[in-house]
Scaffold this motif. Sequence first.
Motif, mmCIF file in Angstrom:
data_model
loop_
_atom_site.group_PDB
_atom_site.id
_atom_site.type_symbol
_atom_site.label_atom_id
_atom_site.label_comp_id
_atom_site.label_asym_id
_atom_site.label_seq_id
_atom_site.Cartn_x
_atom_site.Cartn_y
_atom_site.Cartn_z
ATOM 1 N N GLY A 81 -3.964 34.503 50.020
ATOM 2 C CA GLY A 81 -4.540 35.830 50.179
ATOM 3 C C GLY A 81 -5.534 35.846 51.328
ATOM 4 N N LYS A 82 -5.902 37.047 51.736
ATOM 5 C CA LYS A 82 -6.892 37.186 52.797
ATOM 6 C C LYS A 82 -7.705 38.452 52.556
ATOM 7 C CE LYS A 82 -3.554 39.361 55.969
ATOM 8 N NZ LYS A 82 -2.945 39.291 57.302
ATOM 9 N N GLY A 83 -8.971 38.380 52.991
ATOM 10 C CA GLY A 83 -9.854 39.517 52.852
ATOM 11 C C GLY A 83 -10.649 39.718 54.119
ATOM 12 N N GLY A 84 -11.722 40.472 54.013
ATOM 13 C CA GLY A 84 -12.521 40.756 55.189
ATOM 14 C C GLY A 84 -13.262 39.550 55.723
ATOM 15 N N MET A 85 -13.512 38.565 54.842
ATOM 16 C CA MET A 85 -14.315 37.411 55.220
ATOM 17 C C MET A 85 -13.492 36.161 55.511
ATOM 18 S SD MET A 85 -17.560 36.368 55.558
ATOM 19 C CE MET A 85 -18.681 37.276 54.468
ATOM 20 N N ALA A 86 -12.435 35.912 54.745
ATOM 21 C CA ALA A 86 -11.762 34.620 54.831
ATOM 22 C C ALA A 86 -10.302 34.723 54.418
ATOM 23 C CB ALA A 86 -12.484 33.610 53.942
ATOM 24 N N ARG A 87 -9.582 33.626 54.695
ATOM 25 C CA ARG A 87 -8.227 33.457 54.197
ATOM 26 C C ARG A 87 -8.216 32.294 53.213
ATOM 27 N NH1 ARG A 87 -4.011 34.417 59.278
ATOM 28 N NH2 ARG A 87 -4.828 36.479 59.863
ATOM 29 N N VAL A 88 -7.402 32.424 52.172
ATOM 30 C CA VAL A 88 -7.304 31.376 51.167
ATOM 31 C C VAL A 88 -5.892 30.810 51.199
ATOM 32 C CG1 VAL A 88 -7.556 30.774 48.735
ATOM 33 C CG2 VAL A 88 -9.029 32.525 49.736
ATOM 34 N N TYR A 89 -5.798 29.504 51.397
ATOM 35 C CA TYR A 89 -4.516 28.825 51.501
ATOM 36 C C TYR A 89 -4.279 27.932 50.288
ATOM 37 C CZ TYR A 89 -4.672 30.096 56.477
ATOM 38 O OH TYR A 89 -4.738 30.777 57.670
ATOM 39 N N LYS A 90 -3.036 27.823 49.931
ATOM 40 C CA LYS A 90 -2.633 26.797 48.972
ATOM 41 C C LYS A 90 -2.388 25.531 49.779
ATOM 42 C CE LYS A 90 0.974 25.688 45.635
ATOM 43 N NZ LYS A 90 2.260 26.139 45.043
ATOM 44 N N VAL A 91 -3.025 24.424 49.392
ATOM 45 C CA VAL A 91 -2.932 23.190 50.171
ATOM 46 C C VAL A 91 -2.633 22.000 49.254
ATOM 47 C CG1 VAL A 91 -4.510 24.050 51.953
ATOM 48 C CG2 VAL A 91 -5.419 22.738 50.027
ATOM 49 N N ARG A 92 -2.209 20.919 49.890
ATOM 50 C CA ARG A 92 -2.002 19.657 49.173
ATOM 51 C C ARG A 92 -2.867 18.583 49.837
ATOM 52 N NH1 ARG A 92 3.148 19.041 49.846
ATOM 53 N NH2 ARG A 92 3.893 19.682 47.787
ATOM 54 N N HIS A 93 -3.659 17.912 49.022
ATOM 55 C CA HIS A 93 -4.477 16.830 49.549
ATOM 56 C C HIS A 93 -3.574 15.670 49.940
ATOM 57 C CE1 HIS A 93 -7.441 13.419 49.282
ATOM 58 N NE2 HIS A 93 -8.063 14.267 50.077
ATOM 59 N N ALA A 94 -3.687 15.216 51.189
ATOM 60 C CA ALA A 94 -2.750 14.232 51.729
ATOM 61 C C ALA A 94 -2.764 12.927 50.946
ATOM 62 C CB ALA A 94 -3.078 13.971 53.201
ATOM 63 N N ALA A 95 -3.937 12.471 50.528
ATOM 64 C CA ALA A 95 -4.031 11.170 49.872
ATOM 65 C C ALA A 95 -3.590 11.213 48.412
ATOM 66 C CB ALA A 95 -5.463 10.643 49.972
ATOM 67 N N SER A 96 -4.071 12.232 47.667
ATOM 68 C CA SER A 96 -3.805 12.281 46.224
ATOM 69 C C SER A 96 -2.575 13.101 45.853
ATOM 70 C CB SER A 96 -5.018 12.850 45.494
ATOM 71 O OG SER A 96 -5.207 14.221 45.831
ATOM 72 N N GLY A 97 -2.147 14.006 46.744
ATOM 73 C CA GLY A 97 -1.035 14.896 46.432
ATOM 74 C C GLY A 97 -1.429 16.064 45.552
ATOM 75 N N ARG A 98 -2.706 16.208 45.240
ATOM 76 C CA ARG A 98 -3.171 17.271 44.357
ATOM 77 C C ARG A 98 -3.081 18.629 45.049
ATOM 78 N NH1 ARG A 98 -9.184 17.584 41.461
ATOM 79 N NH2 ARG A 98 -8.782 19.490 40.247
ATOM 80 N N ILE A 99 -2.635 19.637 44.310
ATOM 81 C CA ILE A 99 -2.557 21.001 44.826
ATOM 82 C C ILE A 99 -3.907 21.675 44.630
ATOM 83 C CG2 ILE A 99 -1.371 23.215 44.680
ATOM 84 C CD1 ILE A 99 0.398 20.945 45.647
ATOM 85 N N LEU A 100 -4.431 22.271 45.713
ATOM 86 C CA LEU A 100 -5.758 22.869 45.698
ATOM 87 C C LEU A 100 -5.733 24.196 46.449
ATOM 88 C CD1 LEU A 100 -7.629 19.570 46.629
ATOM 89 C CD2 LEU A 100 -7.683 20.656 44.377
ATOM 90 N N ALA A 101 -6.853 24.902 46.419
ATOM 91 C CA ALA A 101 -7.012 26.130 47.203
ATOM 92 C C ALA A 101 -8.084 25.874 48.261
ATOM 93 C CB ALA A 101 -7.423 27.286 46.299
ATOM 94 N N LEU A 102 -7.809 26.286 49.482
ATOM 95 C CA LEU A 102 -8.754 26.108 50.593
ATOM 96 C C LEU A 102 -9.095 27.476 51.169
ATOM 97 C CD1 LEU A 102 -8.723 23.408 53.335
ATOM 98 C CD2 LEU A 102 -9.002 25.808 53.986
ATOM 99 N N LYS A 103 -10.392 27.780 51.190
ATOM 100 C CA LYS A 103 -10.877 29.050 51.724
ATOM 101 C C LYS A 103 -11.459 28.802 53.109
ATOM 102 C CE LYS A 103 -13.867 32.965 50.470
ATOM 103 N NZ LYS A 103 -14.756 33.500 49.405
ATOM 104 N N LEU A 104 -10.830 29.375 54.131
ATOM 105 C CA LEU A 104 -11.222 29.168 55.523
ATOM 106 C C LEU A 104 -11.861 30.438 56.067
ATOM 107 C CD1 LEU A 104 -11.041 27.278 58.077
ATOM 108 C CD2 LEU A 104 -8.894 28.473 58.597
ATOM 109 N N LEU A 105 -13.032 30.309 56.665
ATOM 110 C CA LEU A 105 -13.728 31.470 57.218
ATOM 111 C C LEU A 105 -12.952 32.045 58.397
ATOM 112 C CD1 LEU A 105 -16.212 33.302 57.207
ATOM 113 C CD2 LEU A 105 -17.311 31.701 58.780
ATOM 114 N N MET A 106 -12.453 33.264 58.208
ATOM 115 C CA MET A 106 -11.749 33.995 59.264
ATOM 116 C C MET A 106 -12.069 35.476 59.100
ATOM 117 S SD MET A 106 -8.017 32.097 59.622
ATOM 118 C CE MET A 106 -7.673 32.937 61.149
#
Length: 455
Positions: A14-39
């Motif tokens: 999703g994305k809003g006025g402040m940031a975008r939120v991505y579904k990501v995978r941590h390279a080392a553990s393989g865990r699925i997480l959410a990453l909020k990037l300021l945009m």
Amino acid sequence: MKRIAAYEILGLLGKGGMARVYKVRHAASGRILALKLLMPHEHLQSLLGWETIVEHFNREADVMLAINHPHIVKALDHGSHDGRPFIVMEYYCHNVGEVIGETYRLENPSRPLRPEQAIRYARETLHGLAGLHAAGIIHRDIKPFNLLLDDREAIKITDFGLSKLRGEIFAHPPQLIVGSPYYAAPEQQQDANAVDCRADLYAVAVMLYRMLTGWLPVDDEAQQTAASTRNPELGTRWDRFFSRSLSAEPAERHNSAADMRRDLELLEREWEKVISRYCRGFERAAPATRQRRAQARGKPRNAPRKIRPQEAFQAFSLDRLWRPVEPVTTAFGDPGDGTVVDPVTSLVWQKSGSQDGMTWQQARDYVDSLNRIGFAGITTWRLPTVEELLSILTLPTGKDDYCIPAVFDQSGKWLWSCDRASFNAAWYVSVNLGYVAKQDFTCRFYVRAVSSATP
């Protein structure tokens, strides 16, 4: 952009006025997480300035990293990528907004929940808010889409981008609205810096009203409508509760999240007594009035299909809230071997299904394991189609539903189908609310395998 620091980007959430939120995978553990990037949107950046926005975003990260509460999303990492700060958080597929079917057209009706489910969501939200308020944090954007749900349907409050620390004054332009329409308290719309915990409690009350009735508490003329008018199963004590919690005057509302939760628990106990009394009378009724008769219908499709979202309403015969246009009543048989038999569709179902949520691929592996062991003497188990899952939904009958023993195990409410929605998503069915939705393969839902009965 395929990677941010140690995180592989899997998709945009999703994305809003402040940031975008991505579904990501941590390279080392393989865990699925959410990453909020300021945009930030360029208009917002021109209003506030880049430095102010970065400062506010970093403060949000500090707030989240400092909190450890069972009903608040955990922040796990904070860093910078190409000069843009990011926050990494726990990832959950579900949120309350999706469960009730709320859309960007907030005035449209949503799916009402059973009182006990709506109360639990509100109670857990208040529990989380009590922790925030004790830490001197006012959220200022409580709404259904900011309440995530884990695999066990526990509430996780998220999105602290508009939160306010005790004593903090954020000098924002007067044209910048803090909060979401209808959920933001009246005083927050007038002066967002002056609000206290009672603004968050107002938002919880709006959300609870919506969960119980399917509507916002105001009508077309912005007049508050009694909850019992929109849901006759709610008594006048509910009307008094909402009259207080939705007051335009903060001084007339509950003083704290704990105070509001105590009142809500009293209403919950009253509801339990109402159901208990009703079911005692229901059990004394003639058996003929308590039976659900099977409704004739054709055998549902059993072959998997790929059905795009724009085709789903027609393909599955759904209304605009993604529910079956014509729900059915059923008369299942329980042979006592861990299965349930439907004589109308000639289908045999697992009675309990999987004990835990699992990804779509794990769901397919689970069905294969049932066939290897010959569960209930059957080796033709498969993942059901959406139509087959819809065939086991029952027509809601109000309080009667509380009195009729459930045929199926009730622990797994979100069930995977074998039908794909895209190259990385499949359709699932909420069996307790009776709606269809899609999610990507990595989400963890439950499985109830099906087989065609032997003639």
